[in-house]
Design an enzyme around this catalytic site. Structure first.
Site, PDB file in Angstrom:
ATOM      1  N   HIS A 291     -48.175 -10.820  39.991  1.00 40.59           N
ATOM      2  CA  HIS A 291     -48.033 -12.272  39.978  1.00 40.59           C
ATOM      3  C   HIS A 291     -49.192 -12.959  39.262  1.00 40.59           C
ATOM      4  O   HIS A 291     -49.036 -14.042  38.738  1.00 40.59           O
ATOM      5  CB  HIS A 291     -47.765 -12.806  41.378  1.00 40.59           C
ATOM      6  CG  HIS A 291     -46.330 -12.575  41.780  1.00 40.59           C
ATOM      7  ND1 HIS A 291     -45.950 -11.519  42.554  1.00 40.59           N
ATOM      8  CD2 HIS A 291     -45.192 -13.210  41.421  1.00 40.59           C
ATOM      9  CE1 HIS A 291     -44.631 -11.529  42.685  1.00 40.59           C
ATOM     10  NE2 HIS A 291     -44.144 -12.549  42.015  1.00 40.59           N
TER      11      HIS A 291
ATOM     12  N   GLU B 287     -31.317  -8.095  42.119  1.00 46.11           N
ATOM     13  CA  GLU B 287     -32.595  -7.435  41.846  1.00 46.11           C
ATOM     14  C   GLU B 287     -32.761  -6.128  42.611  1.00 46.11           C
ATOM     15  O   GLU B 287     -33.813  -5.500  42.565  1.00 46.11           O
ATOM     16  CB  GLU B 287     -33.775  -8.386  42.103  1.00 46.11           C
ATOM     17  CG  GLU B 287     -33.751  -9.129  43.396  1.00 46.11           C
ATOM     18  CD  GLU B 287     -34.875 -10.173  43.520  1.00 46.11           C
ATOM     19  OE1 GLU B 287     -35.748 -10.230  42.653  1.00 46.11           O
ATOM     20  OE2 GLU B 287     -34.844 -10.914  44.503  1.00 46.11           O
TER      21      GLU B 287
ATOM     22  N   ASP C 225     -37.847  -7.170  39.551  1.00 47.77           N
ATOM     23  CA  ASP C 225     -37.638  -6.293  40.694  1.00 47.77           C
ATOM     24  C   ASP C 225     -36.570  -5.252  40.405  1.00 47.77           C
ATOM     25  O   ASP C 225     -36.687  -4.112  40.844  1.00 47.77           O
ATOM     26  CB  ASP C 225     -37.264  -7.118  41.938  1.00 47.77           C
ATOM     27  CG  ASP C 225     -38.511  -7.659  42.608  1.00 47.77           C
ATOM     28  OD1 ASP C 225     -39.447  -6.871  42.802  1.00 47.77           O
ATOM     29  OD2 ASP C 225     -38.562  -8.873  42.889  1.00 47.77           O
TER      30      ASP C 225
ATOM     31  N   CYS D  61     -33.668 -14.180  35.110  1.00 46.83           N
ATOM     32  CA  CYS D  61     -34.947 -14.893  35.202  1.00 46.83           C
ATOM     33  C   CYS D  61     -36.126 -13.957  35.321  1.00 46.83           C
ATOM     34  O   CYS D  61     -37.219 -14.371  35.671  1.00 46.83           O
ATOM     35  CB  CYS D  61     -34.926 -15.899  36.350  1.00 46.83           C
ATOM     36  SG  CYS D  61     -34.343 -15.212  37.881  1.00 46.83           S
TER      37      CYS D  61
END
Ligand code: PEP
Ligand code: MG
Length: 761
Positions: free
Chosen positions: A363, A605, A629, A676
């Site tokens: 992240h 995901e 993911d 996304c």
């Protein structure tokens, strides 16, 4: 033997100072194998050869002085072959190389094993003795096992720039080149600022000191270093601070007088505690005394004592103080850069980020991309702690870091940076234009959002909607769950800014690597644990509040509210979540607030959802793929682990097949389909996804115009031809090479950043 091994490893790993660790290790091994010499050679930081890093039995004065060239001697042979060498009589081996200074002349028996980490030889462990002796298989296996365990510590010490790797007569590497992973695109040229984790007194364990004298010496060194810092501080503040304020620093110096804190710490060490543990105890005793005082001024002094303790500990742990001033174009370097560290530097000063830990999918990397700051992640080999004040180039496109660059490399990268800036201006002209291919196929280009500041960045780049609102991001900066009203205000701000564009709100996706300080989740295997929808289905009270806030935020607006559910792995989860959304909707209507029914979608995901995509598509209003993911789970590669980051391949044929499978399912059920994950923001990824028929590509605003440029400069027919070829390929390497070549052929090389080519040293 297993017990001995365990004890040795534990003892060595617990020691904070790596040089002391390896010295101890040598002594332990010598004892365990009943031999006369154990030496540890480590690959020098300049890669010039193997450096004698520790020895028990040979001349210790030569530690850090003797450097064997790569192929030299038996040590070189072990390194080159990357396998053990067990000899009864070393001097008769053709590779034997006599180094007079270290005193190994009388030794016959030799057993050397390589220290291997991720396929790289980091050093060689050697045991020797006078009497000819062939070490038996069990002894060899023992040494191999130890070496494998030691390898991680060596790699870590190397990564943090331990001085043990530095050959005494050499200066820091000039024009160094280090590899990491592309974290955030762009080239940054600036000055290294090393960020350290803050020394944590409370985390220091109690431990018996092995060598009281060396613990006392460590204490003296650390105290003297802090005293020096404080004197420096006094000198620099002399003119700007009034005398009364400066008196505080004098008080600090007094506390460090021999008779004060250090005296008490010394006493503890004499009782048998190691220096860091003694420091923690004494600081704790003193702060407690202050904490119970009635006088608020005196109570505060407890904080001063603690601060001093942390400063001393930092020196013991070789961690230096955090800084508050940052040079222009700061290149933030650290073992594990955290989002908080990014936040600590004024955005306009930040020129780049290099983290030894993490990967392009962490992240922090996503954050850097959102901020438009070039970043390299997982640069495991970088001697980070040597880079304070050094000139550093960060190439976030390719994951390259250049330290103390040569004038030629500097000129080249400045030019590349300049070209990038010119192209960025050209891209700016595309802001208002649609994402249409040269043969008229249109894709929606939306943004992923979560940080404050994202709104302006996104609208500035002409975003046509929000494809992913990471709602957990604002939850992270609080110290409790935000209320319905707080959430509603925040969501409304985004919806109004994007009106009348669609806004996709993902429900809270915590767990994995996203923790809330006020809702801790401790798990062995968090990515396979209580994450995303699993948490919120177990806590409908949290989920319902969030959904109500979303619905109300959308009241009276034309923009469509899309609610997207993360980590769905079964239809049951989807149906239960949909049931809760229906409940929240009815409640809001009952409250008399007029709201539209939201569209409800699934984030694909988890591999299970790929195989059930058709069924999910029947029941959902839309689908979107979370390829970050999905790649992690399909390839079984932790997206944050630099050790396996090269296995995290976004264009692995299995991932491409899964993406296509989802596209087919969505098309068969005529459902809108988006993506996304980070793949959507890469030019090559965007081409393949557009060819597959993904309607919405949602990405960091930073990538938007670059992707739009590609879409507008290619024909869908060409993209489909590329996809057809890719679908027949067997490996990610093949796919990457082909995409690169074909994009050049189609005249799209401008969007693929050039790379520094200056001859590497
Ligand atoms: C994804 O997994 O691709 C995704 C978009 O979600 P996140 O990166 O927030 O896990
Ligand atoms: Mg995800």
């Amino acid at each position: 033997m297993l017990n001995t091994l365990r004890k040795i490893v534990q003892d060595v790993v617990q020691e904070g100072d790596f040089a002391v660790s390896v010295k101890r290790l040598a002594a332990h091994i010598k004892d365990a194998l009943g031999t006369e010499v154990c030496s540890i050679y480590l690959s020098s930081s300049t890669d010039a050869g193997y450096l004698l890093a520790a020895t028990d039995g040979l001349n210790t004065h030569q530690v850090g002085e003797v450097l064997l060239a790569r192929g030299q001697g038996l040590v070189g042979l072990v390194g080159r072959r990357a396998e053990p060498l067990n000899l009864e009589s070393a001097p008769s081996h053709p590779n034997f190389h006599f180094v007079p200074e270290i005193g190994e002349e009388p030794f016959n028996a030799f057993l050397g094993v390589p220290i291997l980490h991720q396929g790289r030889v980091l050093g060689v462990l050697v045991v020797q003795q006078r009497e000819p002796r062939k070490f038996d298989e069990a002894e060899e296996a023992f040494l191999v096992t130890l070496s494998a365990q030691l390898a991680t510590s060596v790699a870590h010490a190397e990564a943090v720039g331990s001085s043990i790797f530095a050959y005494s007569s050499l200066s820091p590497v000039e024009d160094g080149h280090f590899k990491g992973f592309a974290g955030a695109p762009g080239i940054g040229i600036g000055t290294g600022v090393v960020m350290h984790p803050i020394a944590d007194l409370d985390a220091v364990p109690s431990r018996r000191a092995k060598d009281t004298a060396s613990e006392l010496a460590q204490l003296d060194r650390a105290v003297e270093a802090v005293r020096n810092d404080i004197r420096g501080l006094i000198a620099s503040l002399q003119t700007s601070l009034p005398r009364e304020e400066l008196a505080l620093f004098d008080a600090y110096l007094h506390m460090l007088d021999d008779g004060a804190l250090p005296g008490d710490i010394r006493e503890e060490i004499h009782q048998g505690e190691w220096a860091q543990g003694a420091l923690r105890r004494v600081i704790r005793q003193h702060t407690r005394r202050f904490e119970v005082m009635d006088d608020p001024y005196l109570r505060e002094r407890g904080t001063d004592v603690k601060d001093l303790g942390v400063r001393v500990l930092a020196y013991m742990q070789r961690i230096r103080e955090q800084r508050s001033q940052y040079p222009e174009n700061t290149i933030l370097v650290g073992e594990e850069i955290t989002p908080a560290m990014l936040g600590a530097i004024p955005a306009e000063r930040l020129g780049g980020v290099v983290s030894l830990g993490g990967s392009g999918n962490s992240h922090v990397a996503i954050l850097a991309r959102a901020m438009g700051v070039p970043a390299v992640m997982g640069a495991l080999d970088l001697p980070a702690y040597e880079l304070e004040g050094a000139e550093v180039i960060v190439d976030g496109h390719y994951g390259d870091v250049y330290t103390r660059p040569s004038p030629a490399r500097l000129t080249e990268n400045r030019l590349l940076l300049q070209q990038e800036q010119v192209f960025a201006e050209e891209l700016n002209d595309l802001k208002e234009l649609p994402g249409v291919t040269r043969d008229g196929w249109q894709v929606q280009l939306w943004v992923n959002i979560g940080l404050s500041g994202d709104i302006t960045r996104s609208l500035d780049r002409g975003a046509e909607g929000i494809g992913l609102f990471r709602t957990e991001v604002p939850f992270m900066s609080k110290d409790r769950f935000p209320t319905e009203q707080e959430q509603r205000t925040l969501y409304r701000e985004h919806m109004e800014a994007f009106e009348p564009r669609p806004v996709t709100m993902r429900t809270l996706d915590i767990g994995g690597d996203k923790a809330l300080s006020y809702f801790p989740i401790q798990e062995e295997n968090p990515f396979l644990g209580w994450r995303g929808i699993r948490v919120t289905l177990d806590h409908p009270e949290i989920f319902l509040v969030q959904v109500r806030a979303m619905l109300k935020a959308n009241a009276g607006l034309r923009g469509i509210l899309r609610i997207m559910l993360p980590m769905i792995s079964s239809l049951i989860e989807f149906r239960r979540a949909k049931g809760l959304i229906d409940q929240a909707y009815s409640e809001v209507i009952e409250e008399g607030v007029e709201v539209k029914r939201p569209e409800i979608g699934v984030l694909i995901e988890v591999p299970a959802a790929v195989y059930q995509a058709r069924l999910l598509a029947k029941e959902a209003d839309f689908m979107a793929v979370g390829s970050n993911d999905l790649t992690q789970y399909l390839l079984a590669v932790d997206r944050n682990n630099p050790r396996v980051a090269d296995l995290y391949q976004e264009v692995h044929p299995a991932v491409i097949a899964a993406l296509r499978e989802v596209a087919r399912a969505a098309h068969a059920e005529e459902r809108p389909l988006g993506i996304c994950g980070e793949l959507a923001g890469t030019p090559a990824g965007a081409i393949l996804l557009m060819a597959m028929g993904y309607h919405v590509l949602s990405m960091n605003a930073t990538h938007l115009l670059r992707v739009k440029w590609v879409i507008r400069n290619i024909k869908r027919s060409d993209a489909r031809r590329m996809l057809a070829r890719v679908l027949r390929m067997d490996t990610a390497e093949e796919v990457t090479a082909f995409l690169h070549k074909d994009m050049v052929r189609l005249g799209l090389s401008k969007v693929m950043p050039a790379r520094s080519t200056t001859q590497l040293h």
